[in-house]
Scaffold this motif. Structure first.
Motif, PDB file in Angstrom:
ATOM      1  N   VAL A 129      87.190  59.499  56.131  1.00 53.20           N
ATOM      2  CA  VAL A 129      88.254  58.470  56.903  1.00 53.20           C
ATOM      3  C   VAL A 129      87.928  58.210  58.177  1.00 53.20           C
ATOM      4  CG1 VAL A 129      90.841  58.656  57.566  1.00 53.20           C
ATOM      5  CG2 VAL A 129      90.183  59.881  55.468  1.00 53.20           C
ATOM      6  N   ILE A 130      87.915  56.582  58.569  1.00 51.07           N
ATOM      7  CA  ILE A 130      87.487  55.961  59.751  1.00 51.07           C
ATOM      8  C   ILE A 130      88.584  55.029  60.087  1.00 51.07           C
ATOM      9  CG2 ILE A 130      85.063  56.583  59.493  1.00 51.07           C
ATOM     10  CD1 ILE A 130      84.643  53.603  58.722  1.00 51.07           C
ATOM     11  N   PRO A 131      88.601  54.809  61.461  1.00 54.06           N
ATOM     12  CA  PRO A 131      89.471  53.572  61.829  1.00 54.06           C
ATOM     13  C   PRO A 131      88.932  52.487  61.408  1.00 54.06           C
ATOM     14  CG  PRO A 131      88.824  54.980  63.734  1.00 54.06           C
ATOM     15  CD  PRO A 131      87.930  55.390  62.566  1.00 54.06           C
ATOM     16  N   THR A 132      89.680  51.402  61.298  1.00 53.69           N
ATOM     17  CA  THR A 132      89.022  49.951  60.676  1.00 53.69           C
ATOM     18  C   THR A 132      89.902  49.039  61.221  1.00 53.69           C
ATOM     19  OG1 THR A 132      88.720  48.627  58.871  1.00 53.69           O
ATOM     20  CG2 THR A 132      90.702  50.028  58.709  1.00 53.69           C
ATOM     21  N   THR A 133      89.350  47.439  61.560  1.00 53.91           N
ATOM     22  CA  THR A 133      90.162  46.805  61.969  1.00 53.91           C
ATOM     23  C   THR A 133      90.497  45.600  60.600  1.00 53.91           C
ATOM     24  OG1 THR A 133      87.902  45.537  62.296  1.00 53.91           O
ATOM     25  CG2 THR A 133      89.152  46.443  64.092  1.00 53.91           C
ATOM     26  N   GLU A 134      89.785  46.114  59.387  1.00 54.43           N
ATOM     27  CA  GLU A 134      90.145  45.321  58.423  1.00 54.43           C
ATOM     28  C   GLU A 134      91.747  45.845  57.782  1.00 54.43           C
ATOM     29  OE1 GLU A 134      88.707  45.080  53.821  1.00 54.43           O
ATOM     30  OE2 GLU A 134      87.261  45.987  55.055  1.00 54.43           O
ATOM     31  N   ARG A 135      92.302  44.542  57.374  1.00 56.53           N
ATOM     32  CA  ARG A 135      93.852  44.872  56.994  1.00 56.53           C
ATOM     33  C   ARG A 135      94.051  44.483  55.523  1.00 56.53           C
ATOM     34  NH1 ARG A 135      93.397  46.748  61.277  1.00 56.53           N
ATOM     35  NH2 ARG A 135      94.461  46.193  63.215  1.00 56.53           N
ATOM     36  N   ILE A 136      95.009  44.902  54.929  1.00 56.53           N
ATOM     37  CA  ILE A 136      95.184  44.947  53.558  1.00 56.53           C
ATOM     38  C   ILE A 136      95.626  43.260  53.256  1.00 56.53           C
ATOM     39  CG2 ILE A 136      97.276  45.288  51.453  1.00 56.53           C
ATOM     40  CD1 ILE A 136      97.110  48.365  52.725  1.00 56.53           C
ATOM     41  N   ARG A 173     101.355  50.560  41.624  1.00 53.56           N
ATOM     42  CA  ARG A 173     100.840  49.403  40.484  1.00 53.56           C
ATOM     43  C   ARG A 173      99.249  49.395  40.612  1.00 53.56           C
ATOM     44  NH1 ARG A 173     103.298  45.271  44.638  1.00 53.56           N
ATOM     45  NH2 ARG A 173     101.869  43.558  44.535  1.00 53.56           N
ATOM     46  N   VAL A 174      98.994  49.266  39.346  1.00 48.21           N
ATOM     47  CA  VAL A 174      97.584  48.961  39.169  1.00 48.21           C
ATOM     48  C   VAL A 174      97.481  47.498  38.261  1.00 48.21           C
ATOM     49  CG1 VAL A 174      95.513  49.780  37.818  1.00 48.21           C
ATOM     50  CG2 VAL A 174      97.452  51.502  38.813  1.00 48.21           C
ATOM     51  N   MET A 175      96.637  46.953  38.926  1.00 51.33           N
ATOM     52  CA  MET A 175      96.352  45.494  38.246  1.00 51.33           C
ATOM     53  C   MET A 175      94.895  45.611  37.830  1.00 51.33           C
ATOM     54  SD  MET A 175      98.664  45.338  40.958  1.00 51.33           S
ATOM     55  CE  MET A 175      97.796  44.970  42.457  1.00 51.33           C
ATOM     56  N   PRO A 176      94.562  44.652  37.094  1.00 46.25           N
ATOM     57  CA  PRO A 176      93.204  44.517  36.443  1.00 46.25           C
ATOM     58  C   PRO A 176      91.935  44.691  37.616  1.00 46.25           C
ATOM     59  CG  PRO A 176      94.361  42.691  35.545  1.00 46.25           C
ATOM     60  CD  PRO A 176      95.284  43.144  36.709  1.00 46.25           C
ATOM     61  N   SER A 177      92.323  44.091  38.904  1.00 45.60           N
ATOM     62  CA  SER A 177      91.010  44.201  39.773  1.00 45.60           C
ATOM     63  C   SER A 177      91.243  45.133  40.932  1.00 45.60           C
ATOM     64  CB  SER A 177      90.745  42.956  40.310  1.00 45.60           C
ATOM     65  OG  SER A 177      91.768  42.272  40.917  1.00 45.60           O
ATOM     66  N   SER A 178      92.574  45.848  41.079  1.00 48.92           N
ATOM     67  CA  SER A 178      93.022  46.503  42.251  1.00 48.92           C
ATOM     68  C   SER A 178      94.173  47.233  42.022  1.00 48.92           C
ATOM     69  CB  SER A 178      93.249  45.460  43.283  1.00 48.92           C
ATOM     70  OG  SER A 178      94.548  44.533  42.885  1.00 48.92           O
ATOM     71  N   LEU A 201      98.414  52.072  50.422  1.00 52.77           N
ATOM     72  CA  LEU A 201      97.132  52.294  50.214  1.00 52.77           C
ATOM     73  C   LEU A 201      96.612  51.288  49.134  1.00 52.77           C
ATOM     74  CD1 LEU A 201      94.818  54.542  50.442  1.00 52.77           C
ATOM     75  CD2 LEU A 201      95.765  55.505  48.013  1.00 52.77           C
ATOM     76  N   TYR A 202      95.550  50.414  49.602  1.00 55.26           N
ATOM     77  CA  TYR A 202      94.902  49.264  48.653  1.00 55.26           C
ATOM     78  C   TYR A 202      93.460  49.524  48.443  1.00 55.26           C
ATOM     79  CZ  TYR A 202      94.077  44.510  47.221  1.00 55.26           C
ATOM     80  OH  TYR A 202      93.932  43.389  46.784  1.00 55.26           O
ATOM     81  N   TYR A 203      93.139  49.311  47.001  1.00 58.46           N
ATOM     82  CA  TYR A 203      91.865  49.447  46.457  1.00 58.46           C
ATOM     83  C   TYR A 203      91.420  48.144  45.652  1.00 58.46           C
ATOM     84  CZ  TYR A 203      88.065  50.909  43.506  1.00 58.46           C
ATOM     85  OH  TYR A 203      86.769  51.028  43.036  1.00 58.46           O
ATOM     86  N   GLU A 204      90.257  47.558  46.002  1.00 57.64           N
ATOM     87  CA  GLU A 204      89.815  46.311  45.152  1.00 57.64           C
ATOM     88  C   GLU A 204      88.445  47.027  44.469  1.00 57.64           C
ATOM     89  OE1 GLU A 204      89.267  42.830  47.235  1.00 57.64           O
ATOM     90  OE2 GLU A 204      91.254  42.675  47.854  1.00 57.64           O
ATOM     91  N   SER A 205      88.455  46.740  43.126  1.00 59.83           N
ATOM     92  CA  SER A 205      87.388  47.654  42.355  1.00 59.83           C
ATOM     93  C   SER A 205      86.027  47.375  42.636  1.00 59.83           C
ATOM     94  CB  SER A 205      87.587  47.209  40.818  1.00 59.83           C
ATOM     95  OG  SER A 205      87.865  45.896  40.458  1.00 59.83           O
TER      96      SER A 205
END
Length: 274
Positions: A129-136, A173-178, A201-205
């Motif tokens: 777990v690290i800080p980030t400037t990236e956003r969902i 919710r789970v989509m085909p790519s995330s 929490l967001y994840y792209e495959s």
């Protein structure tokens, strides 16, 4: 306010190397709740305690994250903070004609406010777990994509002796790519306070990490006179009117999985989990 799913269900959904598990079962028995309260050194726990409910996202190699009521309540302040005392006094004054208000104001956070962001899973392998400037990417989330799996799990709820509501629920919710997950703590102390702690929490495959965003919002009810009262019971609607008090942006990097050395490759390498 939330979905009261008393019908037991246990669902698994596989998404590439990930498995999403949603367990929904009955409310905890009072004897078990009392025992747990003792273990946690709290005078009492929420009226509706779903101690066996869980939403879990786990990689095939063992690491992952889950959301459950017990770990969330361990993040509740065991002692009153200055704000909470002031709030409690104001509330008690506004309820002076009602004896119940005397029962509520105890030396612990009777609102069950928690800044819980999930429980990391895995022994040797866990998220970094690290800080980030990236956003969902919220715009991408708005695009119409097939929802392959959806579930909402209630973790706890308390009606604060009919003077409001305090609750924690998580949905995915789970989509085909995330996939996208929202853990929401929502508090309304009638006539006094509104508070909302959201963890997204967001994840792209195709990524080697997940993004986790925590946002805390709060407002005195006296500062919300411009808001239509019906919205007070609608967390999704009232959210836009509450000022942000804290934000935490994190990247949950997948752990490195060591590959065994072979005679073909004299240099051992570390590759990331798929």
């Amino acid at each position: 306010m939330m979905i009261h799913g008393f019908k037991s269900s246990n669902q698994d959904f596989n998404f590439g190397p990930w498995k999403v598990t949603a367990i929904k079962t009955h409310i905890m028995k009072s004897a078990d709740v009392e025992k747990l309260a003792e273990e946690m050194h709290m005078p009492c726990l929420p009226e509706m305690m779903f101690g066996d409910n869980v939403l879990r996202i786990q990689h095939s190699s063992g690491f992952g994250i889950e959301f459950n009521a017990k770990d969330a309540l361990r993040r509740v302040n065991k002692k009153e903070g200055a704000l909470r005392v002031a709030c409690a006094e104001e509330w008690q004054e506004s309820r002076s004609e009602n004896d119940h208000s005397k029962e509520i104001v105890k030396p612990y956070d009777w609102t069950y406010t928690t800044d819980y962001k999930g429980t990391l899973l895995g022994n040797d392998l866990t998220f970094n777990v690290i800080p980030t400037t990236e956003r969902i990417n919220t715009e991408k989330l708005k695009t119409r994509e097939q929802i392959m799996f959806f579930e909402e799990v209630l973790l706890f709820e308390d009606e604060l002796h009919d003077h409001g509501v305090s609750g924690l629920s998580v949905k995915i919710r789970v989509m085909p790519s995330s996939f996208f997950l929202l853990l929401r703590f929502f508090l309304r102390v009638d006539g006094v306070l509104m508070r909302m702690n959201d963890t997204r929490l967001y994840y792209e495959s195709d990524k080697m990490y997940m993004l986790r965003e925590y946002t805390s919002k709060e407002s005195k009810v006296s500062d919300l006179s411009h808001v239509p009262p019906p919205l007070f019971t609608e967390p999704n609607e009232i959210s836009q009117y509450l000022p942000v008090t804290e934000t935490v942006y994190e990247k949950l990097e997948f752990p490195f999985i060591p590959q065994e050395e072979t005679s073909d490759s004299p240099n051992s390498t570390h590759t990331q989990a798929p």
